[in-house]
Design a protein around this motif. Structure first.
Motif: not given
Length: 615
Positions: A40-48, A53-58, A119-131
């Motif tokens: 989809d259109d948008g930034t890389l971070l938006e896509a991730l 959000a679609l796979v919310p399991e942490r 930063f990536y690790a903190e994004h992940y635990v806050r639900g903003a990045l997939p694994f």
């Protein structure tokens, strides 16, 4: 730029065997969603973020644990640097400085660029990045240093000290535009040794900037321990307000940062932290203990466990041993200087050295007034000598017996791809890239015979077996046939010529093809008449170059000897990924070179006349 699926899918799937069962399950779900929604259109971070959000399991809720897993999966990286700054990173998230897009209380510039994984690790635990992307660190997917694609304001490629300059640049621009907005710069105490950092802070003071907030991770180490603790006096002199905090206490750092964000005027926040070994080393496989061996069921004829093999040492890391051997056989005096690169060159325990602590220009400057008879060694690399070219020019025009060990890394950190060629353009220099111990010693012997010429020795930061053939040590300025052209009359249809490390790569690919292969250790070789005659009669001359800017080596052969040279070379900058992923990226992998040589051999049949300059 490729979409997120194209960027992460292949390296993430390659990492699957290194993941736990739970990590594999979640990663495969994320990759499926990324394939559906990653175009989809948008930034890389938006896509991730959408995939997260679609796979919310942490799988993990502690970013320190996430950092450890990222480094274990990658098998490399700067884990301790990231852990050292983790409380500072968490405080930036807590105060809305990350991904604020202008809405947060201040702009954030991460000068300590290699702490991007925190930063990536903190994004992940806050639900903003997939694994799944986390498993691609240094493997061709997720970059280990800050990059705009991943939500950082700036992209970092070379010098560490440039972060402070970037922050001052932004603070100055906001001030001149009349915007009442602070700039927070995350830096390290080792980084502040850089000349650019001193200059930037001095300028900020003299320009009267009141919107700069410098946050320092003071762990007492660069790569090696710093000679002395961070001097807070000069920070206070330039920035006025200075607050110290326990950098291992999340609440203390968050409170101190909040206080300084609310206060008017420039300031510095010095966070006292701790850092272990600079480079991450995976734990060796654990052997069963004696009680476990006694009780665990064993196969009837179980083979003995395979011995744990240590990864081979890179050629660059043998420099200390080779320098020690040279000092012993020549009975000469060495003065070795390095900007925190002693481990890179294996200096410890072999030769005395002076660590100038990331001060790349001073590293060269320390050679300027030493006695002529002393062999001055500057052990540096592309991140540093690219920042000190003016001082290098001063040194090459005035210093005798100067040896520059130019570390050349095609690893995750990158490096200027034209550096080897660029150093060859400085006055009074000769550039070499040895691939054997004998060639390295021949470079130093030549320096002893020609002390007025600075000898730049490009040191490959990769492990390899040298070609099983004669090297250039007998004539370091000439060339040697690794695969001879043979004694048959007439012209060879095709010849391949290499410089330095490219000779190792071509030798491995050429064993079944048998194209005559001339290896040179000198960037500008002085070839004997017999060798030039063979090259001049060849219908095709292919220059395979992994030394830098495309055509740098081959163009010299073409211009000086009017040879019909075709070039197979690095055509773009080195990406931030590990060495084994660099080779195929630049068509230098064994299979790719084997195919290129086979095509050269097949194309030569029935050809008449010389080939065009570029194929």
């Amino acid at each position: 730029m490729n979409g997120p699926y194209e960027r992460f899918a292949a390296p993430a799937r390659e990492a699957l065997p290194r993941l736990t069962a739970a990590e594999r399950r979640v990663s495969e779900q994320e990759l499926a969603e990324l394939e559906l929604h990653g175009h989809d259109d948008g930034t890389l971070l938006e896509a991730l973020r959408k995939v997260a959000a679609l796979v919310p399991e942490r799988l993990y809720t502690d970013s320190a644990e996430v950092l450890l897993r990222m480094h274990e999966i990658a098998g490399s990286g700067n884990l301790q640097s990231n852990l050292s700054s983790l409380a500072l990173v968490r405080a930036c998230f807590a105060h809305g400085l990350v991904d604020g897009e202008g809405a947060g209380p201040a702009e954030l510039v991460v000068g300590r660029g290699h702490i991007a994984p925190a930063f990536y690790a903190e994004h992940y635990v806050r639900g903003a990045l997939p694994f799944a992307p986390l498993a691609t660190l240094h493997q061709g997917g997720l970059t280990g240093v800050v990059h705009r694609d991943m939500g950082f304001r700036t992209t970092m490629r070379y010098s560490l000290g440039v972060g402070v300059a970037q922050a001052v640049s932004l603070a100055w621009d906001l001030t001149r535009r009349g915007e009442d907005r602070k700039v927070v710069c995350l830096a390290g105490d080792g980084e502040l040794h850089e000349g650019a950092a001193f200059e930037a802070l001095r300028f900020a003071h003299d320009a009267g900037l009141t919107n700069l907030l410098l946050v320092v991770d003071a762990n007492g180490k660069g790569i090696e321990p710093l000679a002395k603790p961070l001097s807070t006096a000069y920070l206070s002199a330039y920035l006025g307000t200075l607050v110290e905090a326990d950098g291992r206490d999340d609440r203390a750092v968050e409170a101190a940062l909040g206080e300084l964000l609310a206060c008017p005027g420039p300031a510095a926040l010095v966070c006292r932290t701790h850092k272990g070994d600079h480079s991450f080393k995976p734990a060796p496989p654990q052997l069963a203990t004696a009680p476990q061996l006694a009780t665990a069921p064993q196969p009837a004829a179980a083979p003995p466990p395979a011995p744990v093999r240590r990864p081979p040492a890179s050629f660059a890391s043998t420099a200390g041993r080779m320098l020690a051997a040279h000092r012993e056989r020549s009975e000469g005096e060495l003065a070795v200087f390095t900007p925190d690169m002693a481990a890179r060159f294996g200096l410890g325990g072999h030769v005395p050295y002076t660590n100038t602590g990331l001060a790349e220009t001073l590293t060269v400057g320390m050679t300027l007034s030493l006695p002529d008879h002393v062999t001055k060694v500057v052990a540096t690399d592309a991140m540093y000598y690219m920042d000190s070219l003016s001082m290098l020019t001063e040194a090459t025009t005035s210093v005798r017996n100067l040896l520059v060990l130019a570390g050349r890394s095609w690893g995750a950190w990158g490096g200027a791809h034209n550096a080897t060629n660029l150093l060859g353009l400085l006055l009074n220099t000769r550039v070499y890239e040895p691939v054997t111990t004998a060639e390295f010693h021949a470079c130093l012997d030549r320096l002893a015979r020609d002390p007025a010429t600075t000898h730049v020795v490009s040191m490959i930061d990769a492990a390899f077996e040298p070609p099983a053939a004669p090297d250039c040590s007998a004539d370091i300025d000439g060339g040697v046939w690794i695969t001879p052209p043979g004694d048959a009359p007439g012209a060879p249809d095709a010849v391949v010529v290499t410089f330095g490390y490219a000779g190792v790569l071509v030798d491995a690919a050429n064993r079944d093809t048998g194209v005559p292969h001339l290896h040179c250790a000198a960037l500008a070789p002085r070839l004997d008449p017999a060798t030039l005659a063979v090259l001049g009669r060849a219908r095709r001359v292919l220059s395979v170059e992994y030394n830098g800017a495309g055509g740098g080596f081959g163009e010299r052969l073409r211009a000086e000897h009017l040879l019909p040279v075709e070039v197979h070379a690095v055509r773009r900058d080195i990406a931030t990924r590990v060495h084994r992923h660099q080779l195929p990226l630049h068509a230098m992998g064994p299979d790719q070179l084997r195919e290129r040589l086979a095509r050269l051999a097949s194309e030569r049949k029935g050809s008449t006349g010389h080939a065009p300059a570029y194929a």
